[in-house]
Design a protein around this motif. Structure first.
Motif, short mmCIF file in Angstrom:
data_model
loop_
_atom_site.label_atom_id
_atom_site.label_comp_id
_atom_site.label_asym_id
_atom_site.label_seq_id
_atom_site.Cartn_x
_atom_site.Cartn_y
_atom_site.Cartn_z
N ARG A 45 -15.91 -48.32 -61.16
CA ARG A 45 -15.98 -47.05 -61.86
C ARG A 45 -15.32 -47.13 -63.23
O ARG A 45 -15.75 -46.47 -64.18
CB ARG A 45 -15.23 -46.03 -60.99
N ILE A 46 -14.27 -47.94 -63.32
CA ILE A 46 -13.47 -48.00 -64.54
C ILE A 46 -14.29 -48.39 -65.76
O ILE A 46 -14.32 -47.67 -66.76
CB ILE A 46 -12.26 -48.96 -64.36
N PRO A 47 -15.01 -49.54 -65.71
CA PRO A 47 -15.81 -49.89 -66.90
C PRO A 47 -16.90 -48.87 -67.20
O PRO A 47 -17.24 -48.66 -68.36
CB PRO A 47 -16.43 -51.24 -66.53
N THR A 100 -14.96 -54.78 -75.43
CA THR A 100 -15.70 -54.51 -74.21
C THR A 100 -16.68 -53.36 -74.45
O THR A 100 -17.83 -53.39 -74.02
CB THR A 100 -14.75 -54.15 -73.06
N ARG A 101 -16.21 -52.34 -75.17
CA ARG A 101 -17.09 -51.21 -75.47
C ARG A 101 -18.25 -51.64 -76.36
O ARG A 101 -19.34 -51.09 -76.27
CB ARG A 101 -16.29 -50.12 -76.16
N ARG A 104 -17.52 -56.19 -61.81
CA ARG A 104 -16.80 -55.31 -62.73
C ARG A 104 -17.19 -55.61 -64.18
O ARG A 104 -17.30 -54.70 -65.00
CB ARG A 104 -15.29 -55.45 -62.53
N GLN A 150 -19.37 -45.12 -70.92
CA GLN A 150 -19.33 -43.74 -71.38
C GLN A 150 -18.90 -43.63 -72.84
O GLN A 150 -19.44 -42.84 -73.60
CB GLN A 150 -18.36 -42.94 -70.50
N SER A 151 -17.93 -44.45 -73.23
CA SER A 151 -17.47 -44.40 -74.62
C SER A 151 -18.55 -44.89 -75.57
O SER A 151 -18.67 -44.42 -76.68
CB SER A 151 -16.22 -45.27 -74.79
N ALA A 189 -8.87 -55.56 -77.25
CA ALA A 189 -9.82 -55.98 -76.21
C ALA A 189 -10.74 -54.86 -75.76
O ALA A 189 -11.93 -55.07 -75.58
CB ALA A 189 -9.04 -56.55 -75.02
N HIS A 190 -10.20 -53.64 -75.59
CA HIS A 190 -11.06 -52.59 -75.04
C HIS A 190 -12.20 -52.22 -75.98
O HIS A 190 -13.28 -51.88 -75.53
CB HIS A 190 -10.23 -51.35 -74.67
N LEU A 218 -16.65 -45.59 -66.66
CA LEU A 218 -15.97 -44.46 -67.31
C LEU A 218 -15.50 -44.80 -68.72
O LEU A 218 -15.58 -43.98 -69.62
CB LEU A 218 -14.74 -44.03 -66.48
N TYR A 219 -14.98 -46.01 -68.88
CA TYR A 219 -14.32 -46.30 -70.14
C TYR A 219 -15.14 -47.12 -71.13
O TYR A 219 -14.98 -46.97 -72.32
CB TYR A 219 -12.97 -46.99 -69.89
N ALA A 220 -16.01 -48.00 -70.64
CA ALA A 220 -16.80 -48.79 -71.59
C ALA A 220 -18.16 -48.13 -71.83
O ALA A 220 -18.52 -47.80 -72.95
CB ALA A 220 -16.96 -50.22 -71.07
#
Lengths: 308, 250
Positions: free
Chosen positions: B108-110, B84-85, B162, B116-117, B80-81, B112-114
């Protein structure tokens, strides 16, 4: 506060502790203090997985024993300095942490906890039947009387090493807390499905947490053979390690790096005092009573009184 | 009719998708294309497989047969992640906020993680972006609060914010409006339409409220018992005999 400045403060605090210990100048203080410091490191390490990601690990004795028995093996084969042995112990249990994590992290909640408990039992069986490290008879380690290049007693040296490890674990734990990694850990604790949907690679993060947590526990266990001078599986895998290490963050508070420290100092000191004044058998009772009191009166631990 | 014929390839291509739970066939042989920038409505009675389809698209569930392509890339087997990315975000039918994080931290989570990645570098002005997103959904004054302080509609707005924070190119809104009042539904609808028109985000809306679906959708797809039974202009689709039968009985 910046992480680098925080670590500087930690080092200052550690040095002050050592100076204070030198001023008290009582060998028993080092023996008792070592145990409290060991629990600060253990509780902080446990909290990286248990508090930050919410995965409750009961396999603590296995990680401690892995570190301790790595030292036994190295002691028999080599004459490496203790600090190297601690690193090796940390790497070994860190790798085992990642391995166990990979096998068990698809389990949630209680099932994960039971799996880690089972892992500890398997490890104990393996060590008990491994003659090279003494098997069930245990292993004797002859502790040097002094450390030449520092000019201090060996117990002071152990105390100092454990202080150093505390600085390392607490520094890492705090650095994680408000970092990208720390936010990722928090989402795993809160809701893994939503975390994945937000782009968080949950499995990889959980493996990082189990690796760090297990690794630091192994480092904390590595000097143990030199401390006790006689190590047998029953004491290395003692359940009281698990009970104490879990109780301390719960009593101090799991949401911040400060919680495990407060819990370890409070509980560790109480136990040491009780051991001297009343009886060592009392220590588990103290943990039990404290846990009940805190679960009822302060479910978020000591820091819960001050932070919301 | 398939959407967006001609030059632009579809953003999402689902072919032969199937999913079963034991002996129960939840989805069978689903064929669907979604054009870039399209507003697609997805309806069907309870248990018709809408949420299962969303879960298969987003990687929460693994589809046993068929494949999902997003912007030409095959997603099958990707966790899944990674999806999303890649730019495919979703909201959950029942809001699933991060309970111990503040509203601003939730967003902040998406980032930082989606985001930014995806960009491969640290995102700038994260705090400001979180506040701006909260402003978009009207929650800016509660940025420092925890999700437990929110009402049901605010929770749904947070869920939507989000998903938006991941900067998706395809947004799947799974019953984002269930249980909301007439006015609240209009608020969320307006927000979704704005996202679609101003930022060009493709949106799949899953909804039971027919008024909302009809006013939102440019195309309507109907699922019944795990099969697609209709796909086309919303006004025509709702008059189709088998669609009427599925909802009202024949």
């Amino acid at each position: 506060m910046k992480n680098s400045i925080f670590v500087l403060w930690l080092i200052v605090a550690a040095l002050l502790t050592f100076v204070a210990a030198r001023l008290i100048d009582n060998a028993y203080f080092y023996f008792a203090g070592y145990v409290v410091l060991q629990y600060i490191a253990l509780a902080t390490a446990w909290n990286i997985l248990g508090g930050y990601t919410g995965y409750v690990n009961f396999g603590i004795p296995a990680f401690i024993a892995l570190g301790a028995y790595s030292t036994v093996v190295l002691h028999k084969l080599t004459s490496l300095p203790l600090i190297v042995m601690m690193l090796v112990g940390g790497i070994v249990s860190g790798l085992v942490g990642v391995g166990t994590g990979y096998l068990t992290l698809r389990l949630r909640g209680t099932f994960f906890s039971i799996a880690t408990l089972a892992m500890a039992v398997v490890m104990q069986t393996l060590v008990t039947n491994w003659a090279f490290v003494g098997g069930s008879r245990g292993a004797y380690i002859i502790r040097p009387a002094t450390v030449q290049y520092l000019g201090i007693d060996y117990i002071q040296y152990l105390f100092l090493m454990m202080l150093g490890l505390c600085v390392l674990t607490v520094g890492v734990a705090r650095a994680i807390e408000k970092s990208r990694l720390g936010y990722g850990f928090a989402t795993i604790r809160d809701d893994e499905l939503a975390a994945e949907a937000s782009g968080v690679p949950t499995l990889r993060l959980k493996l990082i947490a189990t690796g760090l947590s297990g690794g630091f526990m192994g480092m904390a266990g590595a000097p143990l053979p030199y401390y006790v001078t006689y190590l047998d599986p029953a004491s290395a895998f003692s359940l009281s390690y698990a009970v104490n290490t879990i109780a301390m963050p719960l009593i101090g508070g799991t949401s911040s790096w400060l919680g495990p420290i407060l819990g370890a100092i409070l509980l560790g000191t109480l136990q040491q005092v009780a051991t001297v004044t009343i009886s060592s058998a009392l220590s588990l009772l103290i943990v039990g009573v404290m846990l009940v009191v805190f679960v009822v009166a302060a479910p978020k631990g000591i820091i819960g009184w001050f932070w919301k | 009719m398939s959407a967006a014929p001609g030059i632009t390839p579809p953003i999402l291509q689902i072919s032969g998708l199937g999913k079963r739970f034991g002996g129960f066939v939840a989805l069978a042989d689903i064929e669907l294309e979604v054009g870039r920038g399209e507003r697609l409505g997805l309806i069907g009675p309870n248990g018709s497989g809408k949420s299962t389809l969303v879960n298969c698209l987003c990687g929460t569930l693994r589809n046993e047969s068929g494949s999902v392509r997003f912007e030409g890339k095959v997603l099958d087997g990707a966790p899944a992640h990674q999806r999303t990315r890649a730019g495919l975000a979703r909201t959950f039918q029942l809001p699933r906020p991060f309970g111990t994080l503040t509203l601003a931290e939730n967003l902040r989570i998406p980032i930082l993680y989606a985001v930014q990645s995806r960009d491969g570098r640290a995102a700038a002005d994260i705090d400001r972006r979180c506040v701006a997103l909260l402003e978009t959904v009207g929650l800016a004054d509660k940025a420092a609060r925890l999700p437990k302080d929110l009402t049901q509609i605010e929770m749904r707005k947070l869920e939507l914010a989000r998903a938006m924070a991941a900067e998706p190119r395809l947004l799947i809104a799974d019953e984002a409006m269930a249980g909301l009042s007439h006015g609240e539904v209009d608020d969320i609808l307006a927000l979704l339409v704005r996202l679609n028109e101003e930022q060009g985000i493709t949106i799949i809306l899953i909804e039971h409220i027919m008024r909302a679906v009809l006013s939102f959708s440019q195309r309507l797809v109907v699922l019944v018992a795990g099969r697609k039974i209709a796909d086309g202009d919303p006004r025509d689709v709702v008059r189709q005999d088998d669609v009427v039968a599925a909802y009202l009985g024949s």
